[in-house]
Design a protein around this motif. Structure first.
Motif, mmCIF file in Angstrom:
data_model
loop_
_atom_site.group_PDB
_atom_site.id
_atom_site.type_symbol
_atom_site.label_atom_id
_atom_site.label_comp_id
_atom_site.label_asym_id
_atom_site.label_seq_id
_atom_site.Cartn_x
_atom_site.Cartn_y
_atom_site.Cartn_z
ATOM 1 N N LEU A 1 71.519 24.059 -0.976
ATOM 2 C CA LEU A 1 70.754 23.039 -0.253
ATOM 3 C C LEU A 1 70.406 21.935 -1.250
ATOM 4 N N PHE A 2 71.374 21.036 -1.477
ATOM 5 C CA PHE A 2 71.257 20.043 -2.544
ATOM 6 C C PHE A 2 70.028 19.156 -2.383
ATOM 7 N N ASP A 3 69.831 18.582 -1.182
ATOM 8 C CA ASP A 3 68.737 17.627 -0.986
ATOM 9 C C ASP A 3 67.379 18.254 -1.288
ATOM 10 N N SER A 4 67.191 19.482 -0.823
ATOM 11 C CA SER A 4 65.921 20.176 -1.071
ATOM 12 C C SER A 4 65.760 20.490 -2.558
ATOM 13 N N ALA A 5 66.846 20.915 -3.194
ATOM 14 C CA ALA A 5 66.797 21.218 -4.625
ATOM 15 C C ALA A 5 66.449 19.971 -5.426
ATOM 16 N N GLU A 6 67.118 18.868 -5.108
ATOM 17 C CA GLU A 6 66.858 17.621 -5.841
ATOM 18 C C GLU A 6 65.423 17.156 -5.634
ATOM 19 N N PHE A 7 64.904 17.260 -4.402
ATOM 20 C CA PHE A 7 63.527 16.864 -4.123
ATOM 21 C C PHE A 7 62.558 17.640 -5.015
ATOM 22 N N CYS A 8 62.752 18.953 -5.113
ATOM 23 C CA CYS A 8 61.848 19.793 -5.915
ATOM 24 C C CYS A 8 61.916 19.432 -7.390
ATOM 25 N N TYR A 9 63.129 19.252 -7.913
ATOM 26 C CA TYR A 9 63.267 18.896 -9.323
ATOM 27 C C TYR A 9 62.646 17.526 -9.604
ATOM 28 N N ARG A 10 62.792 16.612 -8.640
ATOM 29 C CA ARG A 10 62.201 15.283 -8.834
ATOM 30 C C ARG A 10 60.672 15.338 -8.798
ATOM 31 N N GLN A 11 60.107 16.297 -8.067
ATOM 32 C CA GLN A 11 58.656 16.482 -8.083
ATOM 33 C C GLN A 11 58.183 16.912 -9.473
ATOM 34 N N ASN B 1 49.983 20.693 -7.984
ATOM 35 C CA ASN B 1 50.592 20.125 -9.190
ATOM 36 C C ASN B 1 51.254 21.186 -10.067
ATOM 37 N N TYR B 2 51.403 22.390 -9.517
ATOM 38 C CA TYR B 2 51.962 23.491 -10.311
ATOM 39 C C TYR B 2 53.484 23.307 -10.385
ATOM 40 N N SER B 3 53.924 22.622 -11.439
ATOM 41 C CA SER B 3 55.322 22.185 -11.525
ATOM 42 C C SER B 3 56.299 23.348 -11.680
ATOM 43 N N ASP B 4 55.839 24.484 -12.242
ATOM 44 C CA ASP B 4 56.735 25.636 -12.387
ATOM 45 C C ASP B 4 57.279 26.085 -11.033
ATOM 46 N N SER B 5 56.428 26.056 -10.015
ATOM 47 C CA SER B 5 56.876 26.489 -8.683
ATOM 48 C C SER B 5 57.871 25.499 -8.089
ATOM 49 N N TYR B 6 57.646 24.195 -8.314
ATOM 50 C CA TYR B 6 58.619 23.212 -7.857
ATOM 51 C C TYR B 6 59.969 23.429 -8.535
ATOM 52 N N PHE B 7 59.918 23.694 -9.847
ATOM 53 C CA PHE B 7 61.162 23.923 -10.599
ATOM 54 C C PHE B 7 61.895 25.145 -10.064
ATOM 55 N N ASN B 8 61.155 26.227 -9.835
ATOM 56 C CA ASN B 8 61.765 27.454 -9.336
ATOM 57 C C ASN B 8 62.287 27.300 -7.912
ATOM 58 N N MET B 9 61.568 26.520 -7.099
ATOM 59 C CA MET B 9 62.056 26.229 -5.750
ATOM 60 C C MET B 9 63.367 25.454 -5.807
ATOM 61 N N ALA C 1 52.038 29.329 -3.854
ATOM 62 C CA ALA C 1 51.512 28.897 -5.153
ATOM 63 C C ALA C 1 51.143 27.418 -5.116
ATOM 64 N N LEU C 2 52.009 26.623 -4.497
ATOM 65 C CA LEU C 2 51.758 25.178 -4.409
ATOM 66 C C LEU C 2 50.608 24.853 -3.466
ATOM 67 N N SER C 3 50.355 25.717 -2.489
ATOM 68 C CA SER C 3 49.222 25.491 -1.590
ATOM 69 C C SER C 3 47.897 25.681 -2.331
ATOM 70 N N ILE C 4 47.927 26.485 -3.402
ATOM 71 C CA ILE C 4 46.737 26.676 -4.239
ATOM 72 C C ILE C 4 46.626 25.554 -5.270
ATOM 73 N N ASP C 5 47.764 25.193 -5.860
ATOM 74 C CA ASP C 5 47.784 24.130 -6.877
ATOM 75 C C ASP C 5 49.000 23.253 -6.632
ATOM 76 N N ASP D 1 59.838 15.188 -19.309
ATOM 77 C CA ASP D 1 60.387 16.545 -19.362
ATOM 78 C C ASP D 1 61.908 16.473 -19.435
ATOM 79 N N LYS D 2 62.440 16.653 -20.637
ATOM 80 C CA LYS D 2 63.888 16.530 -20.860
ATOM 81 C C LYS D 2 64.660 17.599 -20.110
ATOM 82 N N GLU D 3 64.087 18.795 -20.059
ATOM 83 C CA GLU D 3 64.788 19.910 -19.415
ATOM 84 C C GLU D 3 65.085 19.609 -17.953
ATOM 85 N N VAL D 4 64.097 19.067 -17.228
ATOM 86 C CA VAL D 4 64.313 18.802 -15.804
ATOM 87 C C VAL D 4 65.284 17.649 -15.598
ATOM 88 N N GLN D 5 65.308 16.692 -16.513
ATOM 89 C CA GLN D 5 66.283 15.601 -16.425
ATOM 90 C C GLN D 5 67.703 16.135 -16.595
#
Length: 319
Positions: A153-163, A136-144, A130-134, A171-175
């Motif tokens: 996998l904390f570091d990977s999870a945090e990286f995705c949420y920070r994206q 900036n598609y933040s939903d996929s980063y959030f789900n990842m 999904a991200l390879s197509i878009d 975005d209050k929810e992601v914070q």
């Protein structure tokens, strides 16, 4: 000369007929597509309103009449997913993808259905697609981020949420999710930083004071924790929350303010006299102050309510 004129006229007539045919086709297509959208939007609206079974009934009718409309399968997949039927959801999302292969949303939905079936590796693959197509598609980063967290996998999870946060800084929810993620892995200062940003953004969200108080308590910043519990209890309905009062009382006990702790435990008991926790905490605070009579009164009330504390107390205590 007359033949040439006749040919020109015939050619012009044919062109006019072709234009007319195309125009009629375009009108028919627009009309039929408009009718399709109008008829099927009822199913979409029902889905948006949480009436998933009714939405399925409408969408099934539409798909029967329009089997090549990929967006309908995507809508039906969402309904199945919300009803907890991830296998049927996955089948529909994959049909939608087959008919509309370039849609990031559909690939993201396939990922969600796989994630819900605990197929985390496959889910991550579709989120990546999904991200390879878009990108900036933040939903996929959030789900990842959520999937990586499930895989611990904390570091990977945090990286995705920070994206997600990078693309949506307000975005209050992601914070809040970042704060919870950091606290889960005992990164309490980072959690406090996130909660502070949420509070600055929306001071009416009183739950964040409660959570930040817990994080302050975890790193031994007791006065800051007490201040946040104070704010929470001022703002909360009826100025009462059983857990917050107990937690604030425990912190007061930690810093030697047992009288203040007893005040909090007593207030908690008055608000919820059938709950054991505050009696237990107040009994220990009384015992620390040497007020055996008051401690024994709480002990007897605990026993009366069905609590068992024998292993925590010396033999013969309050007998």
């Amino acid at each position: 000369c007359s033949l040439a004129v006749s040919l020109k006229r015939n050619l012009k007539l044919k062109m006019n007929i072709n234009y007319l045919s195309f125009y009629i086709y375009l009108l028919l297509f627009t009309f039929s597509f408009g009718n399709l959208r109008a008829d099927c939007n009822k199913g979409v609206e029902l889905r948006k309103n949480g009436q998933f079974r009714k939405a399925l009934t409408e969408l099934n009718k539409c798909i029967k009449d329009n089997p090549n409309e990929g967006w309908l399968y995507n809508e039906r997949g969402i309904c199945y997913s919300q009803l907890g039927n991830q296998k049927s959801a996955l089948v529909n999302f994959k049909l939608a993808h087959k008919l509309n292969p370039g849609k990031a949303e559909i690939l993201n939905n396939i990922g969600i259905a796989l994630e819900e079936q605990h197929k985390f590796k496959d889910a991550l693959e579709y989120y990546h697609m999904a991200l390879s197509i878009d990108s900036n598609y933040s939903d996929s980063y959030f789900n990842m981020g959520r999937t990586f967290d499930k895989e611990k996998l904390f570091d990977s999870a945090e990286f995705c949420y920070r994206q997600v946060w990078l693309h949506n800084p307000n975005d209050k929810e992601v914070q809040i999710v970042l704060a919870m993620l950091n606290s889960k892995y005992h990164h309490f200062r980072e959690a406090i930083e996130m909660e502070t940003q949420v509070i600055h953004q929306d001071s009416t969200d009183i739950d964040q004071y409660y959570y930040r108080a817990e994080y302050y308590d975890s790193i031994g910043e007791f006065q800051a924790a007490i201040l946040d519990y104070d704010t929470f209890l001022i703002k909360v309905k009826n100025n009462f929350d059983y857990s917050a009062l107990c937690n604030r009382g425990i912190i007061k006990s930690k810093i030697g303010n047992n009288q203040g702790a007893i005040y909090d435990f007593t207030k908690a008991i008055n608000g919820n006299p059938e709950e054991l926790r505050a009696y237990t905490l107040r009994m220990r605070a009384f015992n620390t102050l040497g007020d055996t009579l008051a401690a024994c009164a709480d002990f007897k009330q605990i026993r009366k309510l069905g609590g068992r504390l024998d292993k925590d107390l010396p033999k013969g205590y309050c007998r």
